[in-house]
Design a protein around this motif. Sequence first.
Motif, PDB file in Angstrom:
ATOM      1  N   LEU A  27       0.770  -1.147   0.146  1.00 43.33           N
ATOM      2  CA  LEU A  27      -0.072   0.097   0.134  1.00 43.33           C
ATOM      3  C   LEU A  27       0.865   1.243   0.052  1.00 43.33           C
ATOM      4  O   LEU A  27       0.676   2.242  -0.732  1.00 43.33           O
ATOM      5  N   ALA A  37      -1.548   3.305   5.682  1.00 45.94           N
ATOM      6  CA  ALA A  37      -1.328   1.678   5.311  1.00 45.94           C
ATOM      7  C   ALA A  37      -1.434   0.700   6.132  1.00 45.94           C
ATOM      8  O   ALA A  37      -1.948  -0.325   6.157  1.00 45.94           O
ATOM      9  N   GLU A  40      -5.192   0.486   7.105  1.00 42.64           N
ATOM     10  CA  GLU A  40      -5.877  -0.369   6.193  1.00 42.64           C
ATOM     11  C   GLU A  40      -5.257  -1.965   6.357  1.00 42.64           C
ATOM     12  O   GLU A  40      -6.171  -2.868   6.159  1.00 42.64           O
ATOM     13  N   CYS A  64      -5.728  -1.876  -4.487  1.00 41.41           N
ATOM     14  CA  CYS A  64      -4.749  -1.245  -5.480  1.00 41.41           C
ATOM     15  C   CYS A  64      -4.969  -0.974  -6.701  1.00 41.41           C
ATOM     16  O   CYS A  64      -4.224   0.229  -7.044  1.00 41.41           O
TER      17      CYS A  64
END
Length: 72
Positions: A27, A37, A40, A64
């Motif tokens: 990420l 990041a 997540e 992504c």
Amino acid sequence: MVFFDMASNEYIRVPKSDLCSFDRALLQGLGMSPEHAAIEADNLIAADMRGVRTLGHVMLSRYCNELREGST
């Protein structure tokens, strides 16, 4: 974490720490801040661990793509 590998038709184990590190690096490589990041990655892992596969790592490729396209 346990995932099903369709190519080998077997289940594989991935240590949670390895998966988290991979998610964060991926990420961040797509432009996400280290803090976002981490959030997540933790959310993806938590969803998988709760058995909510529809919100776990199955969504990672979509996220992504959205990051690459700038739609997220």
